[in-house]
Design an enzyme around this catalytic site. Structure first.
Site, mmCIF file in Angstrom:
data_model
loop_
_atom_site.group_PDB
_atom_site.id
_atom_site.type_symbol
_atom_site.label_atom_id
_atom_site.label_comp_id
_atom_site.label_asym_id
_atom_site.label_seq_id
_atom_site.Cartn_x
_atom_site.Cartn_y
_atom_site.Cartn_z
ATOM 1 N N ASN A 7 26.814 -64.269 -9.365
ATOM 2 C CA ASN A 7 26.463 -65.263 -10.367
ATOM 3 C C ASN A 7 25.774 -64.564 -11.540
ATOM 4 O O ASN A 7 24.761 -63.876 -11.349
ATOM 5 C CB ASN A 7 25.543 -66.318 -9.755
ATOM 6 N N ASP A 9 24.502 -66.049 -14.329
ATOM 7 C CA ASP A 9 23.717 -66.967 -15.161
ATOM 8 C C ASP A 9 22.480 -66.308 -15.774
ATOM 9 O O ASP A 9 22.131 -66.562 -16.926
ATOM 10 C CB ASP A 9 23.266 -68.177 -14.336
ATOM 11 N N HIS A 10 21.800 -65.480 -14.978
ATOM 12 C CA HIS A 10 20.514 -64.949 -15.444
ATOM 13 C C HIS A 10 20.672 -63.912 -16.544
ATOM 14 O O HIS A 10 19.714 -63.644 -17.278
ATOM 15 C CB HIS A 10 19.718 -64.402 -14.271
ATOM 16 N N ARG A 18 16.106 -65.014 -26.594
ATOM 17 C CA ARG A 18 15.998 -64.599 -27.994
ATOM 18 C C ARG A 18 16.970 -65.353 -28.901
ATOM 19 O O ARG A 18 16.885 -65.246 -30.128
ATOM 20 C CB ARG A 18 16.268 -63.086 -28.109
ATOM 21 N N HIS A 43 27.455 -71.001 -14.026
ATOM 22 C CA HIS A 43 27.123 -72.427 -13.985
ATOM 23 C C HIS A 43 26.959 -72.927 -15.417
ATOM 24 O O HIS A 43 26.024 -72.545 -16.113
ATOM 25 C CB HIS A 43 25.833 -72.629 -13.189
ATOM 26 N N ARG A 45 25.658 -75.628 -17.376
ATOM 27 C CA ARG A 45 24.780 -76.793 -17.251
ATOM 28 C C ARG A 45 24.924 -77.722 -18.453
ATOM 29 O O ARG A 45 25.304 -77.297 -19.542
ATOM 30 C CB ARG A 45 23.322 -76.341 -17.122
ATOM 31 N N ARG A 49 21.346 -74.324 -20.864
ATOM 32 C CA ARG A 49 20.149 -73.495 -20.890
ATOM 33 C C ARG A 49 20.454 -71.999 -20.782
ATOM 34 O O ARG A 49 19.637 -71.167 -21.154
ATOM 35 C CB ARG A 49 19.175 -73.897 -19.776
ATOM 36 N N HIS A 50 21.615 -71.659 -20.210
ATOM 37 C CA HIS A 50 21.967 -70.231 -20.139
ATOM 38 C C HIS A 50 23.432 -70.012 -20.523
ATOM 39 O O HIS A 50 23.720 -69.623 -21.638
ATOM 40 C CB HIS A 50 21.623 -69.627 -18.773
ATOM 41 N N GLU A 70 30.653 -73.111 -11.617
ATOM 42 C CA GLU A 70 29.766 -74.115 -11.032
ATOM 43 C C GLU A 70 29.527 -75.203 -12.072
ATOM 44 O O GLU A 70 29.284 -74.909 -13.246
ATOM 45 C CB GLU A 70 28.430 -73.492 -10.618
ATOM 46 N N THR A 100 16.296 -74.338 -10.951
ATOM 47 C CA THR A 100 17.566 -73.934 -10.376
ATOM 48 C C THR A 100 18.051 -75.072 -9.498
ATOM 49 O O THR A 100 17.316 -76.029 -9.260
ATOM 50 C CB THR A 100 17.418 -72.623 -9.568
ATOM 51 N N THR A 101 19.275 -74.990 -9.009
ATOM 52 C CA THR A 101 19.805 -76.068 -8.176
ATOM 53 C C THR A 101 18.970 -76.194 -6.904
ATOM 54 O O THR A 101 18.874 -75.256 -6.126
ATOM 55 C CB THR A 101 21.274 -75.794 -7.820
ATOM 56 N N GLU A 151 30.430 -74.748 0.010
ATOM 57 C CA GLU A 151 29.427 -73.690 -0.069
ATOM 58 C C GLU A 151 28.137 -74.242 0.519
ATOM 59 O O GLU A 151 27.574 -75.200 -0.020
ATOM 60 C CB GLU A 151 29.210 -73.229 -1.513
ATOM 61 N N HIS A 191 22.493 -69.338 -2.387
ATOM 62 C CA HIS A 191 21.212 -69.806 -2.934
ATOM 63 C C HIS A 191 20.051 -69.110 -2.221
ATOM 64 O O HIS A 191 19.829 -69.292 -1.024
ATOM 65 C CB HIS A 191 21.011 -71.321 -2.839
ATOM 66 N N GLY A 192 19.343 -68.313 -2.977
ATOM 67 C CA GLY A 192 18.160 -67.632 -2.463
ATOM 68 C C GLY A 192 18.449 -66.409 -1.626
ATOM 69 O O GLY A 192 17.521 -65.796 -1.083
ATOM 70 N N GLY A 213 23.115 -64.364 -7.123
ATOM 71 C CA GLY A 213 22.864 -64.060 -8.521
ATOM 72 C C GLY A 213 21.502 -63.469 -8.795
ATOM 73 O O GLY A 213 21.369 -62.307 -9.159
ATOM 74 N N HIS A 214 20.451 -64.273 -8.586
ATOM 75 C CA HIS A 214 19.109 -63.887 -9.023
ATOM 76 C C HIS A 214 18.650 -62.557 -8.448
ATOM 77 O O HIS A 214 18.133 -61.697 -9.178
ATOM 78 C CB HIS A 214 18.107 -64.986 -8.655
#
Length: 240
Positions: A7, A9-10, A18, A43, A45, A49-50, A70, A100-101, A151, A191-192, A213-214
Site C-alpha cells: 500500500n 498511501d503514505h 507540502r 486507497h 478516499r 487526504r493522500h 481500495e 486509518t480504516t 481481506e 491492517h497493522g 503499507g505503513h
C-alpha cells in the site's frame, strides 16, 4: 506461496504535507514492483487526504503487477473506479474523521448495495474483494452474494500482538480463513501488519495475499523502499 501487496498511501501522505510533487507514489509503486511485490494497493478516499485522482490514473497506466484500488461504496468513488478500471477493487468502510480504516465493512448491513456493486464490477472484468472482520456472519453474507475474495481485518490481532495477547485474535483469523476457503472464497489479510507480527499470518494455510503499507514505508525511511519490501517478503516466505 503467500503474496505481498504494498500500500503506497503514505508516500502520498508525505507529498500532500507540502502540497507539492515529492515523493511520487507512482515512482514508489515502480520501486516496490522492482523489489518483488505482487500488487500495488492505493486507497482513494472521499476527502483525497493522500492519494489523488491523477495518481489513480497514472497507476492504472504504469503498474505492471496488479493494481488494487481500495475504495468506499460511495457513488462518486465508484464512478472514479469505473472510469479507471483497476485490476481489483477492495471495498472498505470509510469515516472522514478516522486516521486509518478502523474496522471491517459491514456486509450484512449493506448487503443489497454491495451485491449490486459486486455484479457491476465483475461484469466489467474488475475483481472484487471485501475488507471485513474475521467474522462468520460477514463471510456468510459475502458468500451469499457471490463475492469471490475477502481481506480479513488484522488490526485487532496487530494491537494484541504488541501486548503479547494475540492468541485469540490469531486463532479467529486462522479459523475464518479456513471457513472462507471451504466456501470457495480467496482470503487475503491486512491492517497493522509489520516486521514482527506478519510471519504467523503468512503461515496460515490458505492465505493468499497480505496487504501492508505503513510498516514498509516506515522501514523505508531508514533502509530504502526496495530493501524494506525485500525484507518483508523474506519474512513472509521464511520456512518453518
Amino acid at each position: 506461496m503467500v503474496k505481498l501487496g504494498v500500500n503506497i498511501d503514505h508516500v502520498a501522505t508525505l507529498r500532500q504535507a507540502r502540497g507539492e510533487f515529492d515523493p511520487d507514489p507512482v515512482l514508489a509503486a515502480r520501486l516496490c514492483e522492482q523489489a518483488g511485490c505482487d500488487s500495488i494497493v492505493a486507497h482513494l478516499r472521499e476527502d483525497r487526504r493522500h492519494i489523488q485522482d491523477r495518481d489513480i490514473v497514472l497507476l492504472r497506466k504504469t503498474v505492471k503487477t496488479r493494481f488494487n484500488l481500495e475504495m468506499s461504496i460511495e457513488p462518486s468513488i465508484v464512478k472514479v473506479a469505473m472510469d479507471v478500471r483497476p485490476d481489483q477493487v477492495t471495498l472498505v468502510p470509510e469515516r472522514r474523521q478516522e486516521l486509518t480504516t478502523e474496522g471491517g465493512l459491514d456486509v450484512v448491513r449493506h448487503l443489497k448495495r454491495i451485491k449490486k456493486l459486486n455484479e457491476m464490477f465483475m461484469d466489467n472484468k474488475i475483481d472484487v474483494s471485501l475488507f471485513i472482520a474475521p467474522d462468520k456472519k460477514q463471510i456468510d453474507a459475502a458468500s451469499s452474494i457471490g463475492v469471490k475474495a475477502i481481506e480479513l481485518h488484522t488490526g485487532p490481532y496487530a494491537r494484541a500482538f504488541a501486548d503479547r495477547l494475540a492468541i485469540d485474535e490469531f486463532t479467529q483469523i486462522k479459523a475464518m480463513t479456513l471457513y472462507a476457503r471451504r466456501l470457495g472464497i480467496v482470503v487475503n489479510a491486512g491492517h497493522g501488519l509489520n516486521y514482527e507480527n506478519t510471519y504467523p499470518v503468512a503461515r496460515i494455510k490458505g492465505m493468499a495475499e497480505l496487504n501492508i503499507g505503513h510498516s514498509i514505508m516506515s522501514r523505508a525511511v531508514f533502509v530504502g523502499l526496495k530493501q524494506a519490501v525485500r525484507e518483508m517478503i523474506s519474512i513472509m516466505r521464511l520456512k518453518a
